[in-house]
Design an enzyme around this catalytic site. Structure first.
Site, PDB file in Angstrom:
ATOM      1  N   HIS A 120      -7.312  -5.701  -0.168  1.00  0.00           N
ATOM      2  CA  HIS A 120      -6.326  -5.044   0.556  1.00  0.00           C
ATOM      3  C   HIS A 120      -5.466  -4.975   1.423  1.00  0.00           C
ATOM      4  O   HIS A 120      -6.119  -4.970   2.820  1.00  0.00           O
ATOM      5  CB  HIS A 120      -6.827  -3.604   0.487  1.00  0.00           C
ATOM      6  CG  HIS A 120      -5.697  -2.575   0.443  1.00  0.00           C
ATOM      7  ND1 HIS A 120      -4.751  -2.358  -0.268  1.00  0.00           N
ATOM      8  CD2 HIS A 120      -5.600  -1.647   1.902  1.00  0.00           C
ATOM      9  CE1 HIS A 120      -4.049  -1.528  -0.212  1.00  0.00           C
ATOM     10  NE2 HIS A 120      -4.342  -1.186   0.473  1.00  0.00           N
ATOM     11  N   SER A 174       0.842  -1.134  -0.227  1.00  0.00           N
ATOM     12  CA  SER A 174      -0.112   0.148  -0.280  1.00  0.00           C
ATOM     13  C   SER A 174       0.531   0.905   0.003  1.00  0.00           C
ATOM     14  O   SER A 174       1.890   1.812  -0.747  1.00  0.00           O
ATOM     15  CB  SER A 174      -0.661  -0.260   0.598  1.00  0.00           C
ATOM     16  OG  SER A 174      -2.076   0.134   1.000  1.00  0.00           O
ATOM     17  N   TRP A 220     -10.311   0.786  -5.328  1.00  0.00           N
ATOM     18  CA  TRP A 220      -9.393   1.924  -4.975  1.00  0.00           C
ATOM     19  C   TRP A 220      -7.642   1.514  -5.228  1.00  0.00           C
ATOM     20  O   TRP A 220      -7.553   2.742  -5.856  1.00  0.00           O
ATOM     21  CB  TRP A 220      -9.739   1.889  -2.945  1.00  0.00           C
ATOM     22  CG  TRP A 220      -8.975   3.505  -2.439  1.00  0.00           C
ATOM     23  CD1 TRP A 220      -7.760   3.570  -2.007  1.00  0.00           C
ATOM     24  CD2 TRP A 220      -9.628   4.109  -2.890  1.00  0.00           C
ATOM     25  NE1 TRP A 220      -8.222   4.314  -1.435  1.00  0.00           N
ATOM     26  CE2 TRP A 220      -8.929   5.099  -2.546  1.00  0.00           C
ATOM     27  CE3 TRP A 220     -10.921   4.379  -3.638  1.00  0.00           C
ATOM     28  CZ2 TRP A 220      -8.854   6.435  -2.130  1.00  0.00           C
ATOM     29  CZ3 TRP A 220     -11.123   6.268  -3.766  1.00  0.00           C
ATOM     30  CH2 TRP A 220     -10.248   7.557  -2.689  1.00  0.00           C
ATOM     31  N   LYS A 264       4.357   2.091  -2.606  1.00  0.00           N
ATOM     32  CA  LYS A 264       4.489   3.246  -2.994  1.00  0.00           C
ATOM     33  C   LYS A 264       5.763   3.619  -2.776  1.00  0.00           C
ATOM     34  O   LYS A 264       6.386   3.454  -3.521  1.00  0.00           O
ATOM     35  CB  LYS A 264       4.221   4.062  -2.625  1.00  0.00           C
ATOM     36  CG  LYS A 264       2.266   4.205  -2.707  1.00  0.00           C
ATOM     37  CD  LYS A 264       0.807   5.250  -2.465  1.00  0.00           C
ATOM     38  CE  LYS A 264      -0.109   5.656  -1.973  1.00  0.00           C
ATOM     39  NZ  LYS A 264      -1.112   4.876  -3.012  1.00  0.00           N
TER      40      LYS A 264
HETATM   41  C1  GCU Z   1      -5.172   4.648   1.484  1.00  0.00           C
HETATM   42  C2  GCU Z   1      -5.014   5.496   0.697  1.00  0.00           C
HETATM   43  C3  GCU Z   1      -3.623   4.146  -0.420  1.00  0.00           C
HETATM   44  C4  GCU Z   1      -3.029   3.338   0.767  1.00  0.00           C
HETATM   45  C5  GCU Z   1      -3.997   3.217   1.430  1.00  0.00           C
HETATM   46  C6  GCU Z   1      -2.719   2.727   2.801  1.00  0.00           C
HETATM   47  O1  GCU Z   1      -6.221   3.744   0.686  1.00  0.00           O
HETATM   48  O2  GCU Z   1      -5.774   6.138  -0.322  1.00  0.00           O
HETATM   49  O3  GCU Z   1      -3.393   5.432  -1.443  1.00  0.00           O
HETATM   50  O4  GCU Z   1      -1.744   3.234  -0.531  1.00  0.00           O
HETATM   51  O5  GCU Z   1      -3.927   3.730   1.998  1.00  0.00           O
HETATM   52  O6  GCU Z   1      -1.302   2.463   2.842  1.00  0.00           O
HETATM   53  O7  GCU Z   1      -3.649   1.326   2.933  1.00  0.00           O
END
Ligand code: GCU
Length: 430
Positions: free
Chosen positions: A410, A269, A360, A273
């Site tokens: 997720h 997540s 998402w 990144k």
């Molecule tokens: C939120 C955010 C995402 C991210 C996620 C996470 O959903 O919008 O961009 O990847 O958190 O880190 O769990």
């Protein structure tokens, strides 16, 4: 401007643009409405020339693409400090029922014991002829959350309050948070396969909220401290967390039990990144793994599906650099897209994973980033995903670019780790 040069002759489609403009506050989940914005071409240089060989990529084009990500997305991070200090604070030679050696290492990030520090937790398999390859990634809830072992130091720093009973009370971990993230780390599975596992709590480097930088590394490393006005291309929190991963690798390079040329940087997540950016920034990482990294990670930003740059900038203003704000509502102006972030991993093995219900994060957009990085891998004679189309659920694919979309939500699961270990076995040739 640079963008038009990168488009390989493409023109922005007015119809797609207006689709974006009309939907600033709603989330699109309709594949027929993702738009058709042309993507920048990783193989067209800023001067318009084409990259046709690996050498030109490595000596010219890669630096251009990396520079664009620094300037427009993640910001510029400082170099490795000269005076980094490592201190092994705990060693347990018979951890996990004797199958592993567990160490905790304090890394003093500016060399000062009263300065910023991250605590690396390392498990190394016992009885395996070393040095061994390793996985390194940030965790969300503290090293003590990665495994229930009660002797792992409980992280004392600020953390996000739990929404899902992770035992965080008043922004601090309690004993109840031990092992709360264990399903995402699969320590026993990794050790049984002969790999080491290293991780640090991302909040050691910067607490994850808009003002968190003031108590973190970014303030500590800036002359202005907590009053610093960052330049629009200065590092954001993701840059800082990724920088911490490089410092973790600095330690692993010194640990004789580890084969530091075979360290896979991994993250989930927002921390996916982070692992993508760490892998792009630090070519010492031998493999790059992105788990459900989504928008601002592997997902193609020009696809209007799920989260958008606008949402990221609104909800997480501290993650990216100041310049990234310009692209709110205007992904078409971003001089790069995320297939080029994927390409920055080349020629190293890259694995991108999605989850079916994680709409998402735009699972298809995550796949496409890997797929569209293939021309860069091809320069090195490497086959990418090996497929033409987005694969079916639970059908892992890929040669140098691994990919799967797992059923479910997720998360990082045992299934995901099974694929990463298989991929690592293949590429780390043991
Ligand atoms: C939120 C955010 C995402 C991210 C996620 C996470 O959903 O919008 O961009 O990847 O958190 O880190 O769990």
């Amino acid at each position: 401007m640079q963008f038009t040069q990168l488009l390989a002759g493409g023109l922005i489609l007015a119809a797609s643009l207006s689709a974006f403009a009309q939907r600033p506050n709603t989330t699109n989940y309709d594949e027929s409405k993702v738009g058709n914005l042309p993507l920048p071409d990783p193989l067209t240089c800023a001067d318009g020339s084409k990259v046709t060989d690996a050498k030109t990529w490595q000596t010219k084009r890669r630096a251009e693409v990396f520079g664009l990500f620094q300037t427009h997305v993640y910001g510029r991070s400082p170099a490795k400090p000269a005076n980094l200090v490592f201190e092994v604070t705990k060693t347990e030679p018979k951890a996990l029922g004797g199958t592993a050696t567990r160490k905790e290492i304090a890394i003093y990030l500016t060399g000062k014991k009263d300065g910023p520090r991250l605590d690396l937790l390392v498990f190394v398999p016992n009885g395996v002829k070393g040095p061994v390859p390793a996985f390194l990634g940030c965790n969300f809830n503290g090293n003590h959350a990665v495994h229930a072992d009660p002797t792992i130091t409980l992280n004392p720093r600020w953390m996000r309050n739990s929404q899902d009973k992770q035992g965080v009370v008043n922004n601090r971990a309690t004993e109840a948070s031990r092992g709360s993230e264990a399903s995402r780390w699969q320590v026993e599975m990794v050790i049984a396969k002969g790999y080491a596992l290293a991780t640090y709590y991302y909040g050691d480097v910067e607490p994850d909220h808009a003002e968190g930088w003031k108590d973190g590394l970014r303030a500590a490393m800036s002359k202005g401290g907590a009053s610093t006005q960052f330049a629009p291309d200065a590092w954001g929190a993701i840059g800082a967390w990724a920088w911490g991963l490089s410092r973790g690798l600095d330690y692993l390079e010194k640990d004789k039990a580890i084969d530091a040329k075979k360290v896979a940087v991994i993250g989930h997540s927002r921390l996916g990144k982070t692992s993508l950016w760490a892998g792009a920034s630090d070519e010492r990482f031998g493999m790059v793994i992105s788990n459900n990294s989504g928008e601002g990670g592997a997902s193609i930003s020009r696809r209007d599906f799920g989260e958008t740059i606008a949402v990221l900038n609104k909800n997480f203003p501290h993650w990216f650099c100041g310049n990234y704000k310009q692209y709110t509502g205007h992904p078409e102006n971003l001089p790069v897209d995320m297939h080029e972030l994927a390409a920055l991993a080349a020629p190293r093995p890259l694995y991108i994973a999605s989850a079916q219900e994680d709409t998402w994060a735009d699972p298809k957009g995550e796949f496409l980033a890997g797929k569209l990085a293939e021309p860069v891998y091809a320069l090195f004679g490497k086959k990418g995903t090996g497929v033409a189309e987005w694969p079916a659920v639970n059908q892992p694919v890929g040669e140098s670019i691994g990919y799967h979309v797992r059923s479910g939500k997720h998360d990082v699961t045992a299934y995901d780790w099974e694929q990463y270990l298989r991929f690592a076995d293949k590429h780390f040739k043991r």
